[in-house]
Design an enzyme around this catalytic site. Sequence first.
Site, PDB file in Angstrom:
ATOM      1  N   GLY A 105     102.168 -80.745  65.206  1.00 48.98           N
ATOM      2  CA  GLY A 105     103.256 -81.712  65.206  1.00 48.98           C
ATOM      3  C   GLY A 105     104.577 -81.036  65.496  1.00 48.98           C
ATOM      4  O   GLY A 105     104.643 -80.069  66.266  1.00 48.98           O
ATOM      5  N   GLU A 106     105.648 -81.547  64.913  1.00 49.99           N
ATOM      6  CA  GLU A 106     107.005 -81.027  65.050  1.00 49.99           C
ATOM      7  C   GLU A 106     107.623 -81.279  66.429  1.00 49.99           C
ATOM      8  O   GLU A 106     108.829 -81.180  66.603  1.00 49.99           O
ATOM      9  CB  GLU A 106     107.076 -79.507  64.791  1.00 49.99           C
ATOM     10  CG  GLU A 106     106.579 -79.051  63.459  1.00 49.99           C
ATOM     11  CD  GLU A 106     106.646 -77.536  63.279  1.00 49.99           C
ATOM     12  OE1 GLU A 106     106.262 -77.074  62.187  1.00 49.99           O
ATOM     13  OE2 GLU A 106     107.075 -76.822  64.222  1.00 49.99           O
ATOM     14  N   GLY A 107     106.802 -81.536  67.438  1.00 48.05           N
ATOM     15  CA  GLY A 107     107.258 -81.577  68.826  1.00 48.05           C
ATOM     16  C   GLY A 107     106.738 -80.399  69.626  1.00 48.05           C
ATOM     17  O   GLY A 107     107.126 -80.198  70.776  1.00 48.05           O
TER      18      GLY A 107
END
Length: 352
Positions: A318-320
């Site tokens: 996740g996180e980008g």
Amino acid sequence: MTELNRLLESIHPVSVELRDAARRRIDHLTKPIGSLGKLESNAARLVQVFGTTDLRIRRRVIFTFAADHGVAEVAGVSLYPRSVTGQMVLNFLTGGAAVNVLARQAHAEVRVIDAGTLTPIGDPRLIQKRIGPGTRNFLNECAMTREEAVRCLEWGADVFFEEYRNAPIDMAGVGDMGIGNSTSAAAVLCALSGRPAQEVAGRGTGLDDKGLSRKVSVIDESLKQRRPNPADAVDVLAKVGGFEIGEMAGCFLGGASRRCAMLVDGFISTAAAALAIRLRPGVQDYLFFSHQSAEQGHARALQDLKATPILDLEMRLGEGTGAAVAMHVLDCAVAMYRDMATFESAGVDTAT
């Protein structure tokens, strides 16, 4: 007309004529037709998104939305305490997280948004869009009110608009941070698709078989109790969603309204994208699905959306992070489109 309705109405269909014009140019480049595969189709899509055949990417931003989840109170659905959400926000702000490292390689800026962490974080680098101190536990009650759900969508779009006003954005990734958010994302995707939790819920941060079984039962029971309406994305968000998931959906809508190429990150980001698509189906023309997550339900979610991921690197952070890596592929698509010679300009004979 409400702010949300105005936002939805501001998203316009992409041009088939521009796509065809882009394909004609690509087919005249010095290569066999179709030989660069998805680089070609992604370049044509970017032309459609930007609304011009003068294809170029100047500014890249990754928006990482953070919030806490009441469902994380349930024993066994997450390995980590909710305090980790705020700690990771500080890590993002100081540049030490995976998304920061990968974004730097992609020449992308990172913007971090507090959509509703448990404890307020008083850092001037943090974009404050707090809906509340985490959602409620949707096993016992709705995650948020309908009014809060609408506010999530509107504020998420505002995040994009405010950054866009500083300087136009051509490509944006949308990522997440939130302990317990894979449970919420799975519940959202189950509600929208009608799939049982066993097909969608995954191990998140590393649950064992017992933990996964507990997570599945919590989602199934929550959906039975809350009964979200799959035809109403706002209702789904309110009943089993997350503050960051709602703001991510709003960010997708905001970016599409400004003709920005919006990169969906992984499993949680795809749940947000699915909400945005349910609200305004045409938004999908502006979405590029960065990668297929190792989270088991992601492949099924992509299948339900008829979406083809750019990459499959078995990532699940996740996180980008996936969006940051996929930006390199889209940069290659743009370079091909802009810089390759045509048969005519290079003096190369065409196929007979």
